[in-house]
Design a protein around this motif. Structure first.
Motif, PDB file in Angstrom:
ATOM      1  N   ARG A   1       0.844  -1.216   0.000  1.00 14.72           N
ATOM      2  CA  ARG A   1       0.000   0.000   0.000  1.00 14.72           C
ATOM      3  C   ARG A   1       0.871   1.255   0.000  1.00 14.72           C
TER       4      ARG A   1
ATOM      5  N   ALA B   1       2.610   1.793  -3.423  1.00 13.89           N
ATOM      6  CA  ALA B   1       1.660   2.316  -4.417  1.00 13.89           C
ATOM      7  C   ALA B   1       1.384   3.799  -4.154  1.00 13.89           C
ATOM      8  N   TYR B   2       1.218   4.162  -2.882  1.00 13.49           N
ATOM      9  CA  TYR B   2       0.996   5.570  -2.543  1.00 13.49           C
ATOM     10  C   TYR B   2       2.208   6.415  -2.956  1.00 13.49           C
TER      11      TYR B   2
ATOM     12  N   GLU C   1       4.453   5.929  -5.177  1.00 10.35           N
ATOM     13  CA  GLU C   1       4.518   6.068  -6.632  1.00 10.35           C
ATOM     14  C   GLU C   1       3.486   7.087  -7.118  1.00 10.35           C
ATOM     15  N   SER C   2       2.326   7.138  -6.478  1.00 11.54           N
ATOM     16  CA  SER C   2       1.278   8.066  -6.913  1.00 11.54           C
ATOM     17  C   SER C   2       1.619   9.532  -6.628  1.00 11.54           C
ATOM     18  N   VAL C   3       2.476   9.780  -5.636  1.00  8.75           N
ATOM     19  CA  VAL C   3       2.850  11.167  -5.303  1.00  8.75           C
ATOM     20  C   VAL C   3       4.291  11.486  -5.686  1.00  8.75           C
ATOM     21  N   ARG C   4       4.945  10.580  -6.331  1.00 16.81           N
ATOM     22  CA  ARG C   4       6.372  10.704  -6.654  1.00 16.81           C
ATOM     23  C   ARG C   4       6.728  12.059  -7.260  1.00 16.81           C
ATOM     24  N   GLN C   5       5.991  12.505  -8.255  1.00 17.39           N
ATOM     25  CA  GLN C   5       6.319  13.759  -8.943  1.00 17.39           C
ATOM     26  C   GLN C   5       6.011  14.987  -8.101  1.00 17.39           C
TER      27      GLN C   5
ATOM     28  N   ARG D   1      12.122  13.131  -2.679  1.00 19.31           N
ATOM     29  CA  ARG D   1      11.921  12.028  -3.632  1.00 19.31           C
ATOM     30  C   ARG D   1      13.171  11.164  -3.715  1.00 19.31           C
TER      31      ARG D   1
ATOM     32  N   CYS E   1      12.295   7.430  -2.418  1.00 18.80           N
ATOM     33  CA  CYS E   1      12.167   6.458  -3.511  1.00 18.80           C
ATOM     34  C   CYS E   1      13.455   5.696  -3.807  1.00 18.80           C
TER      35      CYS E   1
ATOM     36  N   GLU F   1       4.542  11.261   3.516  1.00 25.89           N
ATOM     37  CA  GLU F   1       3.216  11.484   2.954  1.00 25.89           C
ATOM     38  C   GLU F   1       3.073  12.967   2.633  1.00 25.89           C
TER      39      GLU F   1
END
Length: 156
Positions: free
Chosen positions: A19, A22-23, A25-29, A36, A40, A123
């Motif tokens: 989870r 996935a989160y 990756e969704s906010v990576r940019q 980052r 990451c 987050e």
């Protein structure tokens, strides 16, 4: 912590990790570059890599206030399990909370410090700022919301 905890069965911990991955990756940019780079990085959660902060111990924390209206800077010096020292530097902190000690979990009979760094997560807040949260083995925790943060080798 929203995604990762210090407790759970291997299956539960794996599901937490999936989870969180996935989160992330969704906010990576949306993450600031330095955040980052840390959050990451392949080595971040690899305990076989000397840069991984798992089992690091907090040696010091300093909060500095600058003139000009920006938030404080927070600098933590950590000693990794391999003896390397790391500097965790938060810039323009907007909120921070440190729980140094609740009750010993592991190693037993240790008092006065948060213990070993167990796990951390990043987050993005509703205000578009990264919040870095860390859990420690003695029940300690911290959460820092800031403009950006970095982890670099500490001098000496």
């Amino acid at each position: 912590m929203r995604f990762l905890t210090r407790d759970g069965t291997p299956g539960e911990l794996r599901a937490q990790w999936e989870r969180y991955s996935a989160y992330l990756e969704s906010v990576r940019q949306a993450l600031p570059d330095e955040v980052r780079e840390f959050a990451c990085a392949e080595w971040h959660y690899n305990p076989d890599d000397h840069r991984c902060l798992h089992d690091a111990r907090v040696r010091s924390v300093a909060i500095g206030f600058a003139e000009g209206g920006s938030g404080p800077s927070i600098t933590a010096i950590l000693k990794g399990r391999n003896g390397a020292s790391w500097c965790l530097h938060y810039v323009d902190a907007r909120a921070y909370q440190f729980t140094v000690f609740e009750e010993p979990r592991w190693p037993p009979n240790v008092s006065g410090d948060p213990g070993d760094w167990l796990v951390d997560e990043v987050e993005m807040t509703a205000h578009g700022l990264p919040e870095h949260r860390v859990l420690f083995s003695n029940g300690g925790a911290w959460a820092v919301t800031c403009r950006t943060f970095s982890v670099t080798p500490a001098d000496g």
